[in-house]
Design a protein around this motif. Structure first.
Motif, mmCIF file in Angstrom:
data_model
loop_
_atom_site.group_PDB
_atom_site.id
_atom_site.type_symbol
_atom_site.label_atom_id
_atom_site.label_comp_id
_atom_site.label_asym_id
_atom_site.label_seq_id
_atom_site.Cartn_x
_atom_site.Cartn_y
_atom_site.Cartn_z
ATOM 1 N N ASN A 71 0.804 -1.171 0.000
ATOM 2 C CA ASN A 71 0.059 -0.222 -0.050
ATOM 3 C C ASN A 71 0.931 1.328 -0.094
ATOM 4 O OD1 ASN A 71 -2.044 2.131 0.271
ATOM 5 N ND2 ASN A 71 -2.765 1.217 2.312
ATOM 6 N N LYS A 72 0.925 1.841 -0.999
ATOM 7 C CA LYS A 72 1.870 3.177 -1.453
ATOM 8 C C LYS A 72 3.277 2.938 -0.604
ATOM 9 C CE LYS A 72 -2.144 6.125 -1.580
ATOM 10 N NZ LYS A 72 -2.799 7.268 -0.975
ATOM 11 N N GLY A 73 3.899 1.715 -1.065
ATOM 12 C CA GLY A 73 5.361 1.350 -0.572
ATOM 13 C C GLY A 73 5.312 0.816 0.783
ATOM 14 N N VAL A 74 4.153 0.469 1.510
ATOM 15 C CA VAL A 74 4.225 -0.051 2.819
ATOM 16 C C VAL A 74 3.866 -1.258 2.845
ATOM 17 C CG1 VAL A 74 3.515 0.207 5.164
ATOM 18 C CG2 VAL A 74 3.952 2.303 3.936
ATOM 19 N N LYS A 75 4.503 -2.292 3.309
ATOM 20 C CA LYS A 75 3.977 -3.547 3.574
ATOM 21 C C LYS A 75 2.843 -3.866 4.631
ATOM 22 C CE LYS A 75 7.509 -6.885 1.800
ATOM 23 N NZ LYS A 75 8.857 -7.727 1.981
ATOM 24 N N GLU A 76 1.684 -4.377 4.228
ATOM 25 C CA GLU A 76 0.619 -4.321 5.317
ATOM 26 C C GLU A 76 0.184 -5.937 5.621
ATOM 27 O OE1 GLU A 76 -1.505 -0.072 4.826
ATOM 28 O OE2 GLU A 76 -2.582 -1.883 3.738
ATOM 29 N N PHE A 77 0.314 -6.102 6.921
ATOM 30 C CA PHE A 77 0.053 -7.255 7.324
ATOM 31 C C PHE A 77 -1.401 -7.360 8.320
ATOM 32 C CE2 PHE A 77 4.615 -7.554 6.457
ATOM 33 C CZ PHE A 77 4.683 -8.636 6.082
ATOM 34 N N HIS A 78 -2.082 -8.304 8.441
ATOM 35 C CA HIS A 78 -3.182 -8.246 9.543
ATOM 36 C C HIS A 78 -3.015 -9.697 10.293
ATOM 37 C CE1 HIS A 78 -7.765 -7.644 9.771
ATOM 38 N NE2 HIS A 78 -7.169 -7.592 11.031
ATOM 39 N N LEU A 79 -2.959 -9.338 11.599
ATOM 40 C CA LEU A 79 -2.878 -10.338 12.532
ATOM 41 C C LEU A 79 -4.142 -10.244 13.487
ATOM 42 C CD1 LEU A 79 0.777 -10.306 14.023
ATOM 43 C CD2 LEU A 79 -0.055 -12.102 12.721
ATOM 44 N N VAL A 80 -4.722 -11.669 13.327
ATOM 45 C CA VAL A 80 -6.046 -11.854 14.249
ATOM 46 C C VAL A 80 -5.741 -12.565 15.472
ATOM 47 C CG1 VAL A 80 -8.440 -12.455 14.316
ATOM 48 C CG2 VAL A 80 -7.247 -11.491 12.143
ATOM 49 N N ALA A 81 -5.705 -11.825 16.697
ATOM 50 C CA ALA A 81 -5.778 -12.763 18.048
ATOM 51 C C ALA A 81 -6.934 -13.405 18.346
ATOM 52 C CB ALA A 81 -5.269 -11.664 19.095
ATOM 53 N N GLU A 82 -6.843 -14.684 18.428
ATOM 54 C CA GLU A 82 -7.984 -15.494 18.648
ATOM 55 C C GLU A 82 -7.860 -16.802 19.147
ATOM 56 O OE1 GLU A 82 -10.117 -16.290 14.881
ATOM 57 O OE2 GLU A 82 -7.966 -17.144 14.076
ATOM 58 N N PRO A 83 -8.842 -17.503 19.662
ATOM 59 C CA PRO A 83 -8.905 -19.108 20.247
ATOM 60 C C PRO A 83 -8.789 -19.723 19.093
ATOM 61 C CG PRO A 83 -10.724 -17.777 21.280
ATOM 62 C CD PRO A 83 -10.233 -16.812 20.137
ATOM 63 N N VAL A 84 -8.061 -20.807 19.097
ATOM 64 C CA VAL A 84 -7.548 -21.750 18.156
ATOM 65 C C VAL A 84 -7.558 -23.217 18.470
ATOM 66 C CG1 VAL A 84 -6.368 -19.938 16.524
ATOM 67 C CG2 VAL A 84 -5.205 -21.694 18.159
ATOM 68 N N VAL A 85 -7.626 -24.144 17.616
ATOM 69 C CA VAL A 85 -7.811 -25.421 17.893
ATOM 70 C C VAL A 85 -6.414 -25.902 17.279
ATOM 71 C CG1 VAL A 85 -8.530 -27.789 17.691
ATOM 72 C CG2 VAL A 85 -10.117 -25.829 18.382
ATOM 73 N N ARG A 86 -5.463 -26.165 17.897
ATOM 74 C CA ARG A 86 -4.113 -26.892 17.450
ATOM 75 C C ARG A 86 -3.929 -28.390 17.373
ATOM 76 N NH1 ARG A 86 -0.097 -25.737 13.543
ATOM 77 N NH2 ARG A 86 1.872 -26.185 14.489
ATOM 78 N N GLU A 87 -3.823 -29.075 16.399
ATOM 79 C CA GLU A 87 -3.453 -30.427 16.249
ATOM 80 C C GLU A 87 -1.825 -30.606 16.634
ATOM 81 O OE1 GLU A 87 -4.333 -34.108 13.392
ATOM 82 O OE2 GLU A 87 -2.570 -33.311 13.069
ATOM 83 N N MET A 88 -1.604 -31.104 17.865
ATOM 84 C CA MET A 88 -0.208 -31.054 18.568
ATOM 85 C C MET A 88 0.331 -32.437 18.059
ATOM 86 S SD MET A 88 -0.361 -29.488 22.280
ATOM 87 C CE MET A 88 1.451 -29.108 22.321
ATOM 88 N N ALA A 89 -0.454 -33.457 17.789
ATOM 89 C CA ALA A 89 0.025 -34.801 17.193
ATOM 90 C C ALA A 89 -1.211 -35.443 16.644
ATOM 91 C CB ALA A 89 0.756 -35.628 18.182
ATOM 92 N N PRO A 90 -1.154 -36.308 15.457
ATOM 93 C CA PRO A 90 -2.198 -37.017 15.164
ATOM 94 C C PRO A 90 -3.062 -37.545 16.285
ATOM 95 C CG PRO A 90 -0.384 -37.440 13.885
ATOM 96 C CD PRO A 90 0.055 -36.733 14.943
ATOM 97 N N GLY A 91 -4.246 -37.276 16.168
ATOM 98 C CA GLY A 91 -5.231 -37.633 17.235
ATOM 99 C C GLY A 91 -5.023 -36.972 18.571
ATOM 100 N N PHE A 92 -4.642 -35.893 18.737
ATOM 101 C CA PHE A 92 -4.303 -35.155 19.942
ATOM 102 C C PHE A 92 -4.407 -33.533 19.598
ATOM 103 C CE2 PHE A 92 -1.414 -32.986 22.986
ATOM 104 C CZ PHE A 92 -2.702 -32.858 24.100
ATOM 105 N N LYS A 93 -5.465 -32.909 20.134
ATOM 106 C CA LYS A 93 -5.831 -31.588 19.741
ATOM 107 C C LYS A 93 -5.950 -30.663 21.050
ATOM 108 C CE LYS A 93 -8.042 -32.312 15.188
ATOM 109 N NZ LYS A 93 -9.229 -32.103 14.572
ATOM 110 N N ALA A 94 -5.345 -29.516 21.105
ATOM 111 C CA ALA A 94 -5.424 -28.605 22.201
ATOM 112 C C ALA A 94 -6.140 -27.327 21.715
ATOM 113 C CB ALA A 94 -3.886 -28.244 22.720
ATOM 114 N N HIS A 95 -6.876 -26.830 22.916
ATOM 115 C CA HIS A 95 -7.580 -25.563 22.685
ATOM 116 C C HIS A 95 -6.843 -24.522 23.129
ATOM 117 C CE1 HIS A 95 -11.588 -28.038 22.910
ATOM 118 N NE2 HIS A 95 -11.011 -27.978 22.121
ATOM 119 N N LEU A 96 -6.071 -23.655 22.256
ATOM 120 C CA LEU A 96 -5.153 -22.440 22.575
ATOM 121 C C LEU A 96 -5.752 -21.387 22.059
ATOM 122 C CD1 LEU A 96 -1.816 -24.640 21.216
ATOM 123 C CD2 LEU A 96 -2.905 -24.845 23.491
ATOM 124 N N TRP A 97 -4.743 -20.342 22.247
ATOM 125 C CA TRP A 97 -4.923 -18.865 21.763
ATOM 126 C C TRP A 97 -3.635 -18.773 20.682
ATOM 127 C CZ3 TRP A 97 -6.068 -15.423 26.637
ATOM 128 C CH2 TRP A 97 -7.553 -15.773 26.971
#
Length: 472
Positions: A71-97
Motif C-alpha cells: 500500500n503506497k510502498g508500505v507492507k501491510e499485514f493483518h494479525l487476528v488474536a483469537e482462540p484456535v484448535v491446534r493439532e499437536m500430534a495425530p489424534g491429539f488436539k489442544a484448545h489454545l490461543w
C-alpha cells in the motif's frame, strides 16, 4: 499454499465502520487488509515474494508465512488474536490461543529497510497487545501494555507501524496478561532478511525456523493449565510434539540454516546428530565471524534466539532434538515412583481381577511404554511414540529428524521416506564367542607408588546433614 480466506466482520461497509471505531491511524480508515487464515498443521511451502524486495524465504516447521499487501510502498499485514484448535500430534488436539487460526501464529517475513504496517485485531475475551521482540522501533510501538500503549480491547483493531531497521531473527508475543496469553500459545516468528549482500549473512539453500514452547495439559483434557511454572508435560516445537513434528528435508551438500526461538520457561540444549554446525546469529543479530565456533549442541535460553548453519554432507536420517531427556517425552507424570527391578507380577495379577486393563509399567525402564497397547483417555498423546524403520523410536516432545538425501531437488521439501542404508553400514548383533576378559594394560600401582601403604584399607564414612536437600 492453501489458505482459508474470510472477511473478518462481514463486508467492506462493516469493516470500514469497525475501523472508524477502533484506535487506528488515518491510513487504515479506508479498509483493513483481508485476514488470511490457516487451519492445517502441516509445514507449508516457502512464500516466495511477488511484491516488494526479493529475498530467499524461510520454511516454518509445521507452520506458514503470512501474506501481505503493498500500500503506497508500505507492507501491510493483518494479525487476528483469537482462540484456535491446534493439532499437536495425530489424534491429539489442544484448545489454545493464537493468531490467524494457528498457534504459533504465522511467520512474518520482511526485508531490511521495509516500511511495515501491522493491523492487530483482538478476538479474545480480554485486553491484548503485541511486543515485537528484539526490534529497533519507536517506543510507542513496542507493545508493552500500560507502558507504551493502552491494551487492545476485545473487538478492536490497533495498528503498529515501524521500519525494519536491521536484519535478523525475531519473535512476537503479547505483553498483556503475558503469563496467561503465552501459556495459551500466543507467539510467532519474525524474520528480517538483508536488503543486499551482507558480510555476516551467507546465502543458504534451505532456511528453517521454529519456536520452542511448552504446555501443561492433563490426559484427556484440551486446555493448558496456565498457572504451571516448571512441571510442563508437553514440550513442543511450534506447538507440535513428536511424532507430529515434520522432518527437516534437505539435499546432500546443501548449506542449511535453522533459526530457533525459545519462549518456554527453561533453557533447551538443541542437539544435531551427524554434523557440526556454526552458531551464526542471535536475537542481537548475526554474530561476528571471529566468535563463531563449531558445535553439535547449542543451549537456547529463555527469551533467546539462536541461528545455526551447517553443510549437510552426511546422508541419512539424523536425529535433531532437545538434549534434556524429559523434553523428548510426552504427557509424562512427575510423581511416578521408580519401579526398575521390582517384580510385581503377583500383585499385578491380583489387581487385574479388579481392573482388567491394568498393565505393569516401568519394571524394566520406560522403553516398554513404546510397545504397550495401553488404553488412554480420549485426546491424549502417548508418552513416547513414533515408529522408525527398525521399530519404536522411543521419543516424543522436542524431537525431529533432519533427512539428508542425494537427488533432493532444490525447493523440494517432501518427505523422501526412510534412508536406505548401504550394505554393511548398520549396527548388527554379534553372535560369536567372546574372548576371556583381560586386565587393562594401563593398570599399574601408579607413577609414584606410596612408600608405605596401610596394612588394611580404610573405609571413609560420611555423615550427611539431617536437613535433607532443602538448602541446596
Amino acid at each position: 499454499m492453501l489458505f482459508n480466506r474470510r472477511s473478518l466482520l462481514g463486508g467492506a461497509g462493516a469493516i470500514t465502520a469497525a475501523a472508524s471505531m477502533a484506535s487506528v491511524s488515518k491510513v487504515a480508515m479506508a479498509a483493513l487488509p483481508e485476514p488470511v487464515m490457516q487451519d492445517k498443521p502441516d509445514t507449508m511451502p516457502p512464500l516466495v515474494p511477488n511484491t516488494g524486495r526479493p529475498y530467499n524465504p524461510v520454511v516454518t516447521l509445521n507452520g506458514w508465512t503470512l501474506p501481505w499487501r503493498m500500500n503506497k510502498g508500505v507492507k501491510e499485514f493483518h494479525l487476528v488474536a483469537e482462540p484456535v484448535v491446534r493439532e499437536m500430534a495425530p489424534g491429539f488436539k489442544a484448545h489454545l490461543w493464537g493468531y490467524n487460526g494457528q498457534s504459533p501464529g504465522p511467520t512474518i517475513e520482511v526485508v531490511e529497510g521495509d516500511r511495515v504496517r501491522l493491523f492487530v485485531t483482538n478476538k479474545l475475551g480480554e485486553l491484548t497487545s503485541i511486543h515485537w521482540h528484539g526490534q529497533r522501533l519507536p517506543n510507542g510501538m513496542d507493545g508493552v501494555t500500560g507502558l507504551n500503549q493502552p491494551g487492545i480491547p476485545p473487538g478492536k483493531t490497533y495498528v503498529y507501524e515501524f521500519v525494519a531497521r536491521r536484519p535478523g531473527t525475531f519473535m512476537y508475543h503479547p505483553h498483556a496478561d503475558e503469563m496467561v496469553q503465552m501459556a495459551m500459545g500466543m507467539m510467532g516468528f519474525w524474520v528480517t532478511h538483508p536488503k543486499g549482500k551482507h558480510p555476516l549473512i551467507d546465502e543458504v539453500d534451505r532456511d528453517f525456523c521454529f519456536l520452542l514452547n511448552a504446555y501443561d495439559i492433563d490426559p484427556g483434557a484440551a486446555t493448558p493449565k496456565i498457572m504451571t511454572m516448571l512441571d510442563f508435560n508437553l514440550w513442543s516445537w511450534n506447538s507440535r510434539i513428536f511424532p507430529g513434528i515434520d522432518p527437516l528435508v534437505v539435499g546432500f551438500k546443501d548449506k542449511v540454516r535453522i533459526r530457533i526461538g525459545n519462549l518456554t520457561m527453561t533453557n533447551h540444549p538443541i542437539h544435531l546428530h551427524g554434523h557440526e554446525f556454526l552458531v551464526t546469529g542471535t536475537d542481537g543479530g548475526p554474530t561476528p565471524k571471529s566468535t563463531r565456533r563449531f558445535e553439535v549442541t547449542e543451549d537456547v535460553a529463555v527469551g533467546q534466539m539462536r541461528q545455526i548453519e551447517f553443510l549437510a554432507d552426511e546422508e541419512g536420517d539424523w536425529a535433531f532434538h532437545c538434549h534434556k531427556s524429559h523434553h523428548t517425552m510426552n504427557a509424562m507424570g512427575h510423581d511416578v515412583p521408580t519401579m526398575i527391578g521390582v517384580d510385581h507380577t503377583g500383585v499385578a495379577s491380583k489387581i487385574r481381577k479388579l481392573v482388567p486393563d491394568y498393565m505393569v509399567m516401568g519394571e524394566r525402564g520406560m522403553k516398554d511404554m513404546t510397545e504397550m497397547d495401553m488404553p488412554l483417555p480420549d485426546n491424549t498423546a502417548p508418552m513416547m511414540a513414533g515408529q522408525g524403520p527398525f521399530g519404536a523410536v522411543g521419543m516424543g516432545g522436542m524431537f525431529s529428524v533432519v533427512k539428508v538425501r542425494k537427488g533432493q531437488k532444490k525447493g523440494d521439501y517432501s518427505d523422501p521416506g526412510w534412508y536406505q542404508h548401504p550394505a554393511g553400514t548398520v549396527a548388527y548383533e554379534f553372535k560369536g564367542s567372546l574372548p576371556d576378559a583381560a586386565r587393562f594394560q594401563s593398570e599399574s600401582p601408579g607413577l609414584m607408588p606410596p612408600v608405605q601403604r596401610p596394612k588394611t584399607d580404610v573405609e571413609v564414612k560420611i555423615r550427611k546433614p539431617s536437613g535433607g536437600h532443602g538448602s541446596h
